[in-house]
Design an enzyme around this catalytic site. Structure first.
Site, PDB file in Angstrom:
ATOM      1  N   SER A 104      -2.539 -10.537  -3.649  1.00  0.00           N
ATOM      2  CA  SER A 104      -2.894  -9.535  -4.646  1.00  0.00           C
ATOM      3  C   SER A 104      -3.249 -10.226  -5.975  1.00  0.00           C
ATOM      4  O   SER A 104      -4.133 -11.083  -5.996  1.00  0.00           O
ATOM      5  CB  SER A 104      -1.753  -8.528  -4.805  1.00  0.00           C
ATOM      6  N   ASP A 226      -5.440  -1.420   4.021  1.00  0.00           N
ATOM      7  CA  ASP A 226      -5.085  -1.580   2.603  1.00  0.00           C
ATOM      8  C   ASP A 226      -5.606  -0.382   1.808  1.00  0.00           C
ATOM      9  O   ASP A 226      -6.797  -0.088   1.819  1.00  0.00           O
ATOM     10  CB  ASP A 226      -5.687  -2.882   2.047  1.00  0.00           C
ATOM     11  N   HIS A 254      -1.392  -3.453   2.320  1.00  0.00           N
ATOM     12  CA  HIS A 254      -1.728  -4.398   1.253  1.00  0.00           C
ATOM     13  C   HIS A 254      -0.983  -5.716   1.336  1.00  0.00           C
ATOM     14  O   HIS A 254      -1.353  -6.674   0.661  1.00  0.00           O
ATOM     15  CB  HIS A 254      -1.439  -3.725  -0.103  1.00  0.00           C
TER      16      HIS A 254
END
Length: 293
Positions: A104, A226, A254
């Site tokens: 991320s 995601d 995610h």
């Protein structure tokens, strides 16, 4: 120069000596306002094969954030996280080849570091990475009291539960109360709120126009389901990075390193084997600059 007591998971000197001296090391970078505990399912799988570190970068996780409570005027800009990471790598890895893994927002940190210190990185892994969202919008310019209010909202159980619900495909297994509590532990440190305000006021990362400059071999892992960074973002990395492989992680949101840890570990090890086969298992350590905050 500022000294930051840094929290991390990694092998002891005795454990490190058990690995071949030329074996590459993984350095894992967590997502926004998270900690090395984010890699609690992945580290045990990787560390049986190669030296594996998970580090809490300045301003996040369990690394010391009291300096931000003592001096709220300090900003955290990308250079501060980059230099902190460079100092950590030099101190812990020495001349060992580096595989940098960013999840991320940790992906943005990894991209920024690789652009600044290309000779330090042997291979790059991006897990549902942020890279095409530039800056933090109007947030750096908002009044400080509003930033402080927003950060306190970030700490609440309700928001953390909602974030977990968005993050996982298998909610029954992974979006649990225990997971929420683990993800919230570091927020009780003195200086946590001030450090997050410092990051907001620092402006965040703006990398979209430079991603094509990353020439290191890159593995892009992306959860098919995601809902935070949609799968189309993975295709942007695939078409923008000059030397990459995109692997989809099925039945996953995610955080593949949590939800599909075994598959993620297997993909990382295959990536290392491919680097070794191509003769790319080498690198020189970055020379850290002073940690300017």
């Amino acid at each position: 120069m500022v000294t930051v007591d840094t929290a991390f998971y990694g092998p002891s000197s005795e454990q490190l000596a058990a690995y071949p001296s030329d074996a590459p090391a993984f350095v894992l970078l967590h997502s926004f306002d998270s900690s090395c505990l984010e890699f609690r399912r992945l580290v045990p799988l990787l560390s049986t094969q190669l030296p594996t570190y998970a580090v809490d970068l300045v301003g996040w996780g369990f690394s010391d954030v009291s300096i931000f409570a003592d001096d709220p005027s300090i900003l955290i800009q990308p250079a501060a996280k980059r230099n902190h990471l460079a100092a950590f790598i030099q101190q812990q890895l020495g001349d060992r080849p580096l595989i940098l893994v960013g999840a991320s927002v940790g992906g943005a940190v990894a991209i920024d570091f690789t652009l600044a210190f290309p000779k330090a990185v042997t291979g790059l892994v991006l897990i549902d990475a942020q890279g095409f969202i530039d800056g933090l919008g109007m947030m750096p310019k908002m009044p400080r009291f509003l930033a402080e209010w927003g950060v306190q909202l970030l700490k609440t159980e309700g928001l953390r539960v909602r974030a977990n619900d968005l993050a996982y495909q298998d909610k029954a297994t992974f979006a649990t109360t225990d997971a929420m509590r683990v993800g919230r532990l570091h927020t009780f440190q003195r200086g946590w709120a001030e450090a997050n305000v410092a990051f907001i006021r620092g402006g965040g990362y703006s990398l979209s126009k430079r991603i094509s400059e990353v020439t290191k071999r890159t593995l892009v892992l992306w959860g098919r389901q995601d809902r935070i960074l949609v799968p189309e973002t993975a295709d942007r990395f695939r078409t923008t990075l000059p030397n990459n492989k995109l692997t989809w992680v099925e039945q996953c949101g995610h955080s593949p390193h949590i939800e599909q840890a075994e598959f993620t570990a297997a993909q990382l090890m295959e990536f290392v084997v491919s680097l070794q086969a191509s003769g790319e298992n080498s690198g020189t350590t970055a020379q850290p600059q002073a940690l300017a905050l």
